[in-house]
Each structure stands twice: as structure tokens, then as C-alpha cells.
Enzyme design. Sequence first.
Site, PDB file in Angstrom:
ATOM      1  N   HIS A 126       0.199  -5.569 -17.858  1.00  0.00           N
ATOM      2  CA  HIS A 126      -0.324  -6.739 -18.556  1.00  0.00           C
ATOM      3  C   HIS A 126       0.682  -7.312 -19.555  1.00  0.00           C
ATOM      4  CE1 HIS A 126      -4.393  -7.343 -17.052  1.00  0.00           C
ATOM      5  NE2 HIS A 126      -4.389  -6.044 -16.799  1.00  0.00           N
ATOM      6  N   HIS A 129     -20.894  -7.614  -4.507  1.00  0.00           N
ATOM      7  CA  HIS A 129     -21.909  -6.762  -3.881  1.00  0.00           C
ATOM      8  C   HIS A 129     -21.787  -5.295  -4.319  1.00  0.00           C
ATOM      9  CE1 HIS A 129     -18.479  -6.587  -1.032  1.00  0.00           C
ATOM     10  NE2 HIS A 129     -18.870  -5.349  -0.797  1.00  0.00           N
ATOM     11  N   HIS A 170       0.854  -1.192   0.000  1.00  0.00           N
ATOM     12  CA  HIS A 170       0.000   0.000   0.000  1.00  0.00           C
ATOM     13  C   HIS A 170       0.893   1.246   0.000  1.00  0.00           C
ATOM     14  CE1 HIS A 170      -3.780  -2.104   0.677  1.00  0.00           C
ATOM     15  NE2 HIS A 170      -3.211  -2.803   1.641  1.00  0.00           N
ATOM     16  N   VAL A 186       2.197 -16.613  -4.641  1.00  0.00           N
ATOM     17  CA  VAL A 186       2.513 -17.889  -5.280  1.00  0.00           C
ATOM     18  C   VAL A 186       2.519 -18.950  -4.191  1.00  0.00           C
ATOM     19  CG1 VAL A 186       3.714 -17.126  -7.359  1.00  0.00           C
ATOM     20  CG2 VAL A 186       4.978 -17.253  -5.212  1.00  0.00           C
ATOM     21  N   ARG A 217      -1.406 -17.477  11.587  1.00  0.00           N
ATOM     22  CA  ARG A 217      -1.140 -16.312  12.434  1.00  0.00           C
ATOM     23  C   ARG A 217      -1.974 -15.129  11.961  1.00  0.00           C
ATOM     24  NH1 ARG A 217       3.359 -12.223  12.508  1.00  0.00           N
ATOM     25  NH2 ARG A 217       3.492 -11.494  14.656  1.00  0.00           N
ATOM     26  N   HIS A 262      -0.953  -6.634  -5.145  1.00  0.00           N
ATOM     27  CA  HIS A 262      -1.004  -7.903  -4.407  1.00  0.00           C
ATOM     28  C   HIS A 262      -0.388  -8.977  -5.285  1.00  0.00           C
ATOM     29  CE1 HIS A 262      -3.211 -11.813  -4.307  1.00  0.00           C
ATOM     30  NE2 HIS A 262      -2.850 -11.768  -3.042  1.00  0.00           N
TER      31      HIS A 262
END
Length: 309
Positions: free
Chosen positions: A152, A182, A103, A116, A267, A113
Site C-alpha cells: 500500500h 456472495h 499465481h 492498465v 481471444r 493482478h
Amino acid sequence: MTGESIGKPQIEQVRDYLLGLQDTICDAIEKIDGDRPFREDDWNRKEGGGGRSRVMEDAALFEKAGINFSHVFGNELPPSATAARPELAGRTFQAMGVSLVIHPRNPYIPTTHANVRFFIAEQDHADPVWWFGGGFDLTPYYGFEEDAVHWHRLAREACTPFGDEIYPKYKQWCDDYFYIRHREEPRGIGGLFFDDLNTGGFERCCSLMISVGNHFLPAYLPIVERRKDLAWGERERDFQAYRRGRYVEFNLVYDRGTLFGLQSGGRTEAILMSLPPQVRWRYDWHPEPGTPEAELYEVYLKPRDWLAE
């Protein structure tokens, strides 16, 4: 699918690559930020396994960056894993991977993000069930066509050695997966997403995962370099915080990795490190027509073949 006839999994080979990938990405992020190092925590899971969490907070470029390695194992899979694959019930399992979320502070640098991972479930007198998964995706707050095309192009480059059909398939999978149902909108401009990969043999599948992992930095760092010195103010920062809310909603409602981690006793601090430090929600807010904020919705949060031209 089972591991029958497609090669014996080399678990240590996967683990060594993932640990090295975490080191490589952390080193690169520290170098481009230049402010502070990652904080590292080693952790153990009561049911088996553990991991190595690395988090950078409140740095010059990156408000929060987390790059985690985990390798967990146990005698019983959580409900999130067996619901769609009841044949896995009663098997021991190992799951390992590197997962990261970055971020940036500057709203002109996108959030990103990547993940793997490798999974194997075993049972006496039965073939192991294993697969690879992963991908990377980009979540801009302000759109730049140059950045989207570059992102891309590198995603396609990661897939090309494994067949021309791989990039379009994994791009569509990413668009479908990172869709906030949503809200009826995508989380960002996508990238690659794949799961349950075990066709063509272990070496091919592992090589594809490695290619995706190795293409993350070349895809992301040039975008950071291009945008890191752009001036921003309260307006851009406010919109960034609002759009980060969508990121939180997706991760807590839909993300399978988050659900698996929480249900398997992972965790919590490491699992939820993906959440941004500052977020804002507003009631029924819409951007003014003709603004850069509106352009994000009208141009960048739409299904598109960024490499068509």
C-alpha cells in the site's frame, strides 16, 4: 464524460507504453524465477485488432503467470460496455491494455493482478469519448503485515503526484470492486482500482496510468524476494488451492474485464489465462481458530488502512 476540452488522445503514445510495460514486466518475472521463459502467442481478432499473450507455466517460482497486451477495435460495442453508457451505442471503438495475473507456487507468496488500459469510442461529427482505467491488487494466502504495508505504500506513491486525495479514493474503489458479494468477503488486501478517468486532460490521465503501471514491479518483487524461500508443505498448499477458488469465483462472476473480453470476441485463451492451474472447493469449510489460516480471515480480509500507523 466526453473528450471535449480535455486534450486530443494520443493513441500511439498509449500503445507504445503498454507494449514496453509488457516487455519490462516479463523480463523481471523471468529473471526472478530463473527457470524458463514466457511462451508468446500473437493473435488476431476477426472483428479487428489482436494482441500479444505471454504465459509462463510450471516454472520454479511461478506456477502460472500471464502478461497480456491487447488492442482491439470494432464498429459496435458489446452489451457489457453499453449497458451503463447507452450514449456509446453506434460508435466505433478501440480498447487497449496490459493485464496480468501471477499465481506463485509457494503459498507464502501472494497472487497478484494488475491492469492498465485505455478506451476510446468515436463517431462522425461528435467528440470522442475516452478514458483510462487500471490498478493492481494483492491476494495473499498467508498474511504478513510488512508485505501489506509495503504494497500500500507503493500504491500511495504511485498516486501522490496527482493529489493527496487520489490514493484513498482508488484504495476504497479497489476494496469495493474486489469484493465477493456472495461470500461477503474481499478477494484480498486490495491496492488500487480506477476507471472512467478523463478529467484534467489527456496528458495528466495518461501520466497517472503510467505511474500505476510503473509502480507494480517495485510493489510486488520485494514481497516475492522475502517469501520465496519459506518452506511450505501439504497443509499450506491445500489452503492455497482452496482460497484460489475465491479468485475463480470473482473472475467468472463479477470481473468486468472478463465479461468485456468474452462479449467482444476477444481471444478466450488470453482472457481466461487469469485462472489458476489448480483449485479446490470444499463444502462449508472454516479454518480452525488460532491458526494462520484463520488469521487471514480475521486480520487480512478486513477493511483496513494499512498506512494508518
